[in-house]
Structure formats: C-alpha cells, structure tokens
Design a protein around this motif. Sequence first.
Motif, PDB file in Angstrom:
ATOM      1  N   VAL A   8       0.819  -1.203   0.000  1.00 21.18           N
ATOM      2  CA  VAL A   8       0.000   0.000   0.000  1.00 21.18           C
ATOM      3  C   VAL A   8       0.856   1.256   0.000  1.00 21.18           C
ATOM      4  O   VAL A   8       0.451   2.298  -0.529  1.00 21.18           O
ATOM      5  CB  VAL A   8      -0.945  -0.020   1.224  1.00 21.18           C
ATOM      6  CG1 VAL A   8      -1.768   1.250   1.293  1.00 21.18           C
ATOM      7  CG2 VAL A   8      -1.843  -1.228   1.162  1.00 21.18           C
ATOM      8  N   ALA A  84     -13.855   4.071  -0.439  1.00 21.35           N
ATOM      9  CA  ALA A  84     -12.861   3.787   0.606  1.00 21.35           C
ATOM     10  C   ALA A  84     -13.545   3.376   1.901  1.00 21.35           C
ATOM     11  O   ALA A  84     -13.055   2.501   2.627  1.00 21.35           O
ATOM     12  CB  ALA A  84     -11.990   5.023   0.835  1.00 21.35           C
ATOM     13  N   GLU A  87     -14.733  -0.152   1.589  1.00 23.27           N
ATOM     14  CA  GLU A  87     -13.569  -1.052   1.660  1.00 23.27           C
ATOM     15  C   GLU A  87     -13.180  -1.293   3.109  1.00 23.27           C
ATOM     16  O   GLU A  87     -12.894  -2.421   3.515  1.00 23.27           O
ATOM     17  CB  GLU A  87     -12.398  -0.447   0.881  1.00 23.27           C
ATOM     18  CG  GLU A  87     -11.182  -1.354   0.832  1.00 23.27           C
ATOM     19  CD  GLU A  87     -10.032  -0.754   0.040  1.00 23.27           C
ATOM     20  OE1 GLU A  87      -8.942  -1.363   0.029  1.00 23.27           O
ATOM     21  OE2 GLU A  87     -10.219   0.334  -0.557  1.00 23.27           O
ATOM     22  N   TYR A  99     -15.305   2.236  -6.864  1.00 24.45           N
ATOM     23  CA  TYR A  99     -14.025   2.724  -7.388  1.00 24.45           C
ATOM     24  C   TYR A  99     -14.074   2.797  -8.915  1.00 24.45           C
ATOM     25  O   TYR A  99     -13.559   3.739  -9.527  1.00 24.45           O
ATOM     26  CB  TYR A  99     -12.884   1.806  -6.951  1.00 24.45           C
ATOM     27  CG  TYR A  99     -12.342   2.073  -5.566  1.00 24.45           C
ATOM     28  CD1 TYR A  99     -11.942   3.359  -5.185  1.00 24.45           C
ATOM     29  CD2 TYR A  99     -12.209   1.048  -4.634  1.00 24.45           C
ATOM     30  CE1 TYR A  99     -11.428   3.599  -3.921  1.00 24.45           C
ATOM     31  CE2 TYR A  99     -11.696   1.282  -3.366  1.00 24.45           C
ATOM     32  CZ  TYR A  99     -11.311   2.554  -3.017  1.00 24.45           C
ATOM     33  OH  TYR A  99     -10.812   2.797  -1.759  1.00 24.45           O
ATOM     34  N   ARG A 120      -7.108   1.220  -7.123  1.00 20.99           N
ATOM     35  CA  ARG A 120      -7.736   0.544  -5.995  1.00 20.99           C
ATOM     36  C   ARG A 120      -8.701  -0.553  -6.486  1.00 20.99           C
ATOM     37  O   ARG A 120      -8.791  -1.619  -5.888  1.00 20.99           O
ATOM     38  CB  ARG A 120      -8.496   1.541  -5.125  1.00 20.99           C
ATOM     39  CG  ARG A 120      -7.628   2.496  -4.332  1.00 20.99           C
ATOM     40  CD  ARG A 120      -6.576   1.788  -3.504  1.00 20.99           C
ATOM     41  NE  ARG A 120      -7.154   0.798  -2.619  1.00 20.99           N
ATOM     42  CZ  ARG A 120      -6.512  -0.294  -2.217  1.00 20.99           C
ATOM     43  NH1 ARG A 120      -5.287  -0.531  -2.642  1.00 20.99           N
ATOM     44  NH2 ARG A 120      -7.101  -1.140  -1.395  1.00 20.99           N
ATOM     45  N   SER A 257      -6.144  -1.971   3.307  1.00 16.64           N
ATOM     46  CA  SER A 257      -7.166  -0.927   3.319  1.00 16.64           C
ATOM     47  C   SER A 257      -6.993   0.003   4.511  1.00 16.64           C
ATOM     48  O   SER A 257      -7.169   1.219   4.402  1.00 16.64           O
ATOM     49  CB  SER A 257      -8.556  -1.564   3.341  1.00 16.64           C
ATOM     50  OG  SER A 257      -8.710  -2.372   4.488  1.00 16.64           O
ATOM     51  N   ALA A 260      -4.129   2.357   3.836  1.00 14.72           N
ATOM     52  CA  ALA A 260      -4.510   3.402   2.885  1.00 14.72           C
ATOM     53  C   ALA A 260      -5.303   4.496   3.579  1.00 14.72           C
ATOM     54  O   ALA A 260      -5.096   5.693   3.347  1.00 14.72           O
ATOM     55  CB  ALA A 260      -5.340   2.795   1.745  1.00 14.72           C
TER      56      ALA A 260
END
Length: 348
Positions: A8, A84, A87, A99, A120, A257, A260
């Motif tokens: 990541v 996001a 996720e 996404y 992503r 995730s 991120a």
Amino acid sequence: MASANRFVLVAASLLALVPAAARADEEPLLTSPADPTAAATLAETLFQDGKRLLEQGAFVEACTKLAQSDALDPAIGTLGLLAACHEQEGRTATAWREYGETARRAEAVNDERGAFARQRASALEPELPRLLVRLPKGAEGIAVFRNGVRLSPDELGVAQPIDPGTYEIVARLPGRPEFRATVTAEPRKIAEVEVPDGNRPAPVDTPKKDPARLDPGTSNLSTSKGLGPRKVFAIVAGGVGLTGFSVAAAFALSAGSRNAASISIQESCTTAASCERGRELREDALRSATVANVAFGIGAAGAVTALVLALLPERAEAPKPASRTGFQYEVAPWADRTGGGALLIGKF
C-alpha cells in the motif's frame, strides 16, 4: 510473503482521491430537480459529516452519510470516499464497483483522481467473492432472489462479484416447488448454487453404511477403499493449509485498506484527535499484516505437509522389533512469522 502494508505504501495517497475542498469546485453530474441549491448544501453537510465519521472509524455511519450525499449531489470526491469507506467496512465488491464508477466520472472530465480509483479497483478485484447461480433447462420465467432482491437475467449463469457474507437464494417458477439454498461467500472463492429441475423429484440423501459397524474390529481409516491413515492426514493437513492461506488473504486485505485510510487521514488531519486516529489505523494495519504473515506460514506448513504425506507410500503394518528393516520416517510441520514448511526426518 511481503508485508501487506508494504504494497500500500507504493500506492497514491487517498487524499489525492478526496481533497478537502473537492466539492467546492466540482461540476456535479446530476442536479436535484426540486431545489438544486438546497440539495447541494445538504449534500455538502452530509459529505463533511461522513468524512469526520470515517476519520473516527465509525464506518457504518460514515458510509450512510456519504451515500446520501452522493445521491443528492453526485461528485467524484464523494463517491471515491464512499468506496474507501465500504472497503474499510469489508464490503469489497461494493467498494470495487464504486471505485470503478469513480474512475469513469474522473476520466470523463480528465480528473487525475481517476488513476488512483482505477488502481484501488484493480487491487480489490482478485480478492472478490463471487456467486454463480446455475439454472436448469426450460427455466424461462424463473424468478431468482438473493437476500430478497431479485437478480436480473444478466446475473444468472455468470459468476458475479458480491460482498463477503451469507446469502439466501430463492428460486420461484409457476407450477413448481420453491427452491431455497444458503451459501457463504468468501474472498477469492466462487459460491455456486444449482437450481434443480422442478419436474424431477429432488435427490434424497441415502445414509451411508458405517464400515466400523460392519466389522467392529476395524476402523474407518483402515477400511476406506484406497484411503489409508497417511492419506487422511494429508487431507487434513491440506485443509489446514487452505485455511491458513484464506486467513492470510483476509488479513492482508484488511491491512492494505487500513493503511490506505491511515495515509489519507494523517496527510489531511487538522486536529490532534484525527491525527491520532490515523496513527491507530496504521498500528492496526501492522498488526493485521503480522497476522497475515503468521497465517501464511501455517498455510504453507500445512500445504507442504500434505504434499509430502500424499507422495510418500503408506507404511505397512509395523514388523516385529527383531526384523525391523528399511527406511523409517516422520513428518513434522513448522511455521513462523515469515513462512512455513515441513521437516522429513528418517533413518535406515
């Protein structure tokens, strides 16, 4: 296996996808027909609330606010942050689709955030669970439901990405009995449901005879045709290996995730509390990556042990001590934080 957070770190920051002032200068794709100004104002309020809740780790509430905001005033930044959020919530198929839509919105106006959204989506795609519903011949007009939602004809007979979880599949066709089945969707796996032909009676499971009951002096392992104790142990070890790999994949995805989200929060935080939340997410990501490494090691140990046990011949009944000859061996699995395997120990 490389640490999940290392992957990541090479990805672009989530801040590039959702800058703080993104909504102020974006041209929404759709406008509320009732009152555009009021809709845009409410959408902005919901967006800010959702972003704040996401920074606090309240993913369910954050995703709800962001979804409401994008429904009122669709925007690249809003949908990207919603993806996001989903996720983080573990709804990987939903995040994957969002996404992809974010990338399409961005690319339509030459917005550079489209590249991050596309990246992503590509990272999530191999991890997606999928559902395949097979229909019998002559099933025209059949209605198939997944957790109460009717599936379109395009979703039948094709492995469709779905979020991890348990689903009830119901099939209805006039004049035929209703069919119900429950399946569990897991990362990297296809859950298959085959709707039977309603014109034929459903197969009835016939209880199998227990070999041990036929001959109390023998065990299931020794009387199973072509399946000795060593092969049984190989199957068990293989199951341990598959479980270890599945757990490793799940925790690796979680680590990625969370890391991120940590990068996004730490680069845009304005308060001590929000910055601290970013650091907490970073630590969670490291812990998840550690668990993924250990699980991968256990999985590798199980897989290697299964392979060795499957390839080696079955040992015959132990001879008397006075006439013991030939090659004797034992298999011992091992695992640590970085890998695993099996040791073959033997002597002549």
